[in-house]
Write a protein that holds these residues in place. Structure first.
Motif, PDB file in Angstrom:
ATOM      1  N   SER A 113     -63.649  20.996  -2.492  1.00  0.00           N
ATOM      2  CA  SER A 113     -63.275  22.510  -2.759  1.00  0.00           C
ATOM      3  C   SER A 113     -62.698  22.730  -0.943  1.00  0.00           C
ATOM      4  CB  SER A 113     -64.375  23.501  -3.069  1.00  0.00           C
ATOM      5  OG  SER A 113     -64.442  23.331  -3.963  1.00  0.00           O
ATOM      6  N   LYS A 114     -61.783  23.239  -0.671  1.00  0.00           N
ATOM      7  CA  LYS A 114     -61.563  23.772   0.606  1.00  0.00           C
ATOM      8  C   LYS A 114     -62.273  24.135   1.777  1.00  0.00           C
ATOM      9  CE  LYS A 114     -59.490  28.426   0.507  1.00  0.00           C
ATOM     10  NZ  LYS A 114     -57.950  28.609   0.486  1.00  0.00           N
ATOM     11  N   HIS A 115     -62.364  23.674   2.740  1.00  0.00           N
ATOM     12  CA  HIS A 115     -64.188  23.980   3.245  1.00  0.00           C
ATOM     13  C   HIS A 115     -63.319  24.038   5.063  1.00  0.00           C
ATOM     14  CE1 HIS A 115     -64.381  19.792   3.277  1.00  0.00           C
ATOM     15  NE2 HIS A 115     -65.468  20.104   4.273  1.00  0.00           N
ATOM     16  N   THR A 116     -64.301  24.618   6.148  1.00  0.00           N
ATOM     17  CA  THR A 116     -64.199  24.309   7.480  1.00  0.00           C
ATOM     18  C   THR A 116     -65.598  23.894   7.650  1.00  0.00           C
ATOM     19  OG1 THR A 116     -64.043  27.087   7.738  1.00  0.00           O
ATOM     20  CG2 THR A 116     -62.329  26.017   7.738  1.00  0.00           C
ATOM     21  N   ASP A 117     -65.709  23.058   8.745  1.00  0.00           N
ATOM     22  CA  ASP A 117     -66.587  22.286   8.416  1.00  0.00           C
ATOM     23  C   ASP A 117     -67.375  23.313   9.936  1.00  0.00           C
ATOM     24  OD1 ASP A 117     -65.898  20.393   7.698  1.00  0.00           O
ATOM     25  OD2 ASP A 117     -65.737  18.950   9.237  1.00  0.00           O
ATOM     26  N   PRO A 118     -68.900  23.747   9.160  1.00  0.00           N
ATOM     27  CA  PRO A 118     -69.859  24.603   9.724  1.00  0.00           C
ATOM     28  C   PRO A 118     -70.389  23.476  11.743  1.00  0.00           C
ATOM     29  CG  PRO A 118     -70.865  23.511   8.886  1.00  0.00           C
ATOM     30  CD  PRO A 118     -69.040  22.667   8.491  1.00  0.00           C
ATOM     31  N   ALA A 119     -69.780  23.217  12.378  1.00  0.00           N
ATOM     32  CA  ALA A 119     -69.837  21.863  13.684  1.00  0.00           C
ATOM     33  C   ALA A 119     -69.067  22.021  14.321  1.00  0.00           C
ATOM     34  CB  ALA A 119     -69.673  20.801  13.268  1.00  0.00           C
ATOM     35  N   CYS A 120     -69.486  21.284  15.448  1.00  0.00           N
ATOM     36  CA  CYS A 120     -68.459  21.464  17.059  1.00  0.00           C
ATOM     37  C   CYS A 120     -67.377  20.766  16.751  1.00  0.00           C
ATOM     38  CB  CYS A 120     -68.848  21.597  18.207  1.00  0.00           C
ATOM     39  SG  CYS A 120     -68.125  21.312  19.830  1.00  0.00           S
ATOM     40  N   LEU A 121     -67.464  19.617  15.631  1.00  0.00           N
ATOM     41  CA  LEU A 121     -66.683  18.454  16.121  1.00  0.00           C
ATOM     42  C   LEU A 121     -67.126  17.593  15.120  1.00  0.00           C
ATOM     43  CD1 LEU A 121     -63.950  17.156  17.569  1.00  0.00           C
ATOM     44  CD2 LEU A 121     -65.077  16.107  19.054  1.00  0.00           C
ATOM     45  N   THR A 122     -66.313  16.823  14.317  1.00  0.00           N
ATOM     46  CA  THR A 122     -66.034  16.332  12.950  1.00  0.00           C
ATOM     47  C   THR A 122     -65.183  14.352  13.781  1.00  0.00           C
ATOM     48  OG1 THR A 122     -66.570  18.159  11.235  1.00  0.00           O
ATOM     49  CG2 THR A 122     -65.887  15.666  10.790  1.00  0.00           C
ATOM     50  N   ILE A 123     -66.218  13.426  13.493  1.00  0.00           N
ATOM     51  CA  ILE A 123     -65.323  12.709  13.368  1.00  0.00           C
ATOM     52  C   ILE A 123     -65.360  12.231  12.062  1.00  0.00           C
ATOM     53  CG2 ILE A 123     -65.502   9.940  14.146  1.00  0.00           C
ATOM     54  CD1 ILE A 123     -66.259  11.172  16.777  1.00  0.00           C
ATOM     55  N   LEU A 124     -64.516  11.798  11.502  1.00  0.00           N
ATOM     56  CA  LEU A 124     -64.462  11.656   9.721  1.00  0.00           C
ATOM     57  C   LEU A 124     -64.064   9.759   9.421  1.00  0.00           C
ATOM     58  CD1 LEU A 124     -64.663  11.883   7.008  1.00  0.00           C
ATOM     59  CD2 LEU A 124     -62.784  12.767   6.542  1.00  0.00           C
ATOM     60  N   LEU A 125     -64.380   9.510   9.001  1.00  0.00           N
ATOM     61  CA  LEU A 125     -64.252   7.876   7.877  1.00  0.00           C
ATOM     62  C   LEU A 125     -63.968   7.497   7.209  1.00  0.00           C
ATOM     63  CD1 LEU A 125     -63.775   4.714   8.854  1.00  0.00           C
ATOM     64  CD2 LEU A 125     -65.536   4.338   8.048  1.00  0.00           C
ATOM     65  N   GLN A 126     -62.769   7.832   6.012  1.00  0.00           N
ATOM     66  CA  GLN A 126     -62.038   7.548   5.137  1.00  0.00           C
ATOM     67  C   GLN A 126     -61.230   6.149   4.774  1.00  0.00           C
ATOM     68  OE1 GLN A 126     -58.276   9.979   3.510  1.00  0.00           O
ATOM     69  NE2 GLN A 126     -57.949  10.163   5.913  1.00  0.00           N
ATOM     70  N   ASP A 127     -61.892   5.506   3.297  1.00  0.00           N
ATOM     71  CA  ASP A 127     -61.437   4.464   2.704  1.00  0.00           C
ATOM     72  C   ASP A 127     -59.689   4.692   2.212  1.00  0.00           C
ATOM     73  OD1 ASP A 127     -60.656   6.319   0.478  1.00  0.00           O
ATOM     74  OD2 ASP A 127     -62.600   5.490  -0.193  1.00  0.00           O
ATOM     75  N   GLN A 128     -59.042   3.887   2.305  1.00  0.00           N
ATOM     76  CA  GLN A 128     -57.967   2.823   1.853  1.00  0.00           C
ATOM     77  C   GLN A 128     -57.617   3.580   0.612  1.00  0.00           C
ATOM     78  OE1 GLN A 128     -55.785   1.711   4.798  1.00  0.00           O
ATOM     79  NE2 GLN A 128     -57.877   2.323   5.872  1.00  0.00           N
ATOM     80  N   ILE A 129     -58.143   5.036  -0.280  1.00  0.00           N
ATOM     81  CA  ILE A 129     -58.103   5.439  -1.399  1.00  0.00           C
ATOM     82  C   ILE A 129     -57.468   6.318  -1.544  1.00  0.00           C
ATOM     83  CG2 ILE A 129     -59.180   6.783  -3.691  1.00  0.00           C
ATOM     84  CD1 ILE A 129     -61.211   4.314  -4.090  1.00  0.00           C
ATOM     85  N   GLY A 130     -57.878   7.249   0.130  1.00  0.00           N
ATOM     86  CA  GLY A 130     -57.316   8.881   0.227  1.00  0.00           C
ATOM     87  C   GLY A 130     -57.212  10.152  -0.113  1.00  0.00           C
TER      88      GLY A 130
END
Length: 345
Positions: free
Chosen positions: A231-248
């Motif tokens: 669901s739509k959200h913002t992150d409860p953190a300072c910074l997020t580094i995200l690795l996503q797969d090729q499915i998108g």
């Protein structure tokens, strides 16, 4: 005629008690999305609307050459503009080898696709556990559950004993942590400079010492239009580094429209968290993002092409995974029947 009463609380508990998550539903062969995952009509309509149409694309920042003063200034400016206008950007040439990223992704796939009895050992809703697996941290409070399972690993500043990790995720964990920590430190330096501060300002405040690795697994969904991966959200953190797969499926809200974040091989997605928006006094933006569900999952099913199937030409084979095929291939004698015979309908 009697109508069966829907008791959401009971269905949630029954699902949670299986300790198998969404992956368990997929393995059981569900063809209809269970009611606990169905989004309200207004949310389904919202999901279909506000798709990005103005052609704007998520900024991509090339981090190569930032050891040179001129290139570093350019990169800081790119990071500043992206963080102020999008709150989200992708980085390439960031220094983490592709093979390291691929092994991280493969480790999560192995965890979720191993024997469910092993997976269950980590199933917990205890927030104090450093390593835990579950389906939706807010399962009992959200209006509709998200179609995803999550392995969460909390890594304190003094590190994590590798033996606490699932066996299928061990081996390269220290190397992975080292690479991600180094990139995080560089990003904090660039963001500090983007705010007009000394490069070590944010790191000097202790950010980056503790980290949490949140590993989402979104299996193929039978009715993706009725649910959502996150669901739509913002992150409860300072910074997020995200690795996503090729499915998108990842989308970010920009100018009140949802924009796709297309997978780029070897890239990482960076988004500003709530805490950094506050610390920057609103200059850097923590923005809404979400993951839409898909008929496609992290694993590929092989079977007859749907376009070739009809009443006159029904499927001759059932769908199967490559791992299942290889298992049959390796276990049969050379002069036995063809492996494909095992999958005939």
């Amino acid at each position: 005629m009697s109508v069966a009463k829907y008791n959401r609380a009971e269905e949630l508990k029954a699902f949670d008690d299986t300790k198998e998550g969404v992956k368990g539903l997929v393995d059981a062969g569900v063809v209809n999305t269970p009611r606990i995952f169905l989004r309200p009509p207004d949310k389904i309509a919202e999901k279909r609307q506000n798709c990005h149409r103005n052609g704007d694309k998520v900024p991509v920042v090339d981090m190569s050459g930032i050891e040179r003063d001129d290139r570093r200034r350019e990169t800081v400016e790119e990071v500043r503009i992206a963080s102020e206008t999008w709150g989200f950007f992708q980085v390439v040439n960031h220094g983490i080898p592709l093979i390291v990223l691929e092994e991280m992704m493969e480790g999560i796939r192995r965890f979720n696709e191993q024997d469910p009895q092993v997976r269950k050992e980590y199933y917990s809703r205890d927030r104090m556990r450093k390593v835990k697996f579950n389906c939706n941290y807010d399962l009992y409070h959200s209006r509709a559950a998200n179609w995803r399972d999550t392995l969460t690993v909390t890594i304190p500043s003094d590190g994590l004993d590798p033996q606490e990790l699932p066996a299928v995720c061990r081996g390269n964990d220290r190397v992975q942590k080292k690479h991600v920590t180094e990139l995080g430190d560089v990003l904090l330096e660039l963001l500090s400079e983007a705010l007009g501060l000394k490069s070590d300002h944010l790191r000097g405040m202790g950010f980056g010492k503790d980290s949490t690795m949140v590993c989402h697994y979104n299996p193929a969904c039978p009715e993706p239009e009725l649910t959502i991966g996150a669901s739509k959200h913002t992150d409860p953190a300072c910074l997020t580094i995200l690795l996503q797969d090729q499915i998108g499926g990842l989308q970010v809200l920009h100018q009140n429209q949802w924009a796709d974040v297309p997978p780029i091989s070897g890239s990482l997605d960076i988004n500003i968290g709530d805490f950094l928006q506050v610390m920057s006094n609103g200059k850097l933006k923590s923005v809404y993002h979400r993951v839409v569900s898909s008929h496609v999952g992290p694993r590929r099913l092989w079977g007859p092409l749907k376009e070739l199937i009809s009443e006159e030409n029904p499927p001759a084979y059932r769908e199967f995974l490559v791992a299942e095929y290889i298992g049959k291939f390796m276990s049969k004698a050379p002069d036995d029947c063809s492996c494909l015979d095992y999958f005939k309908l």
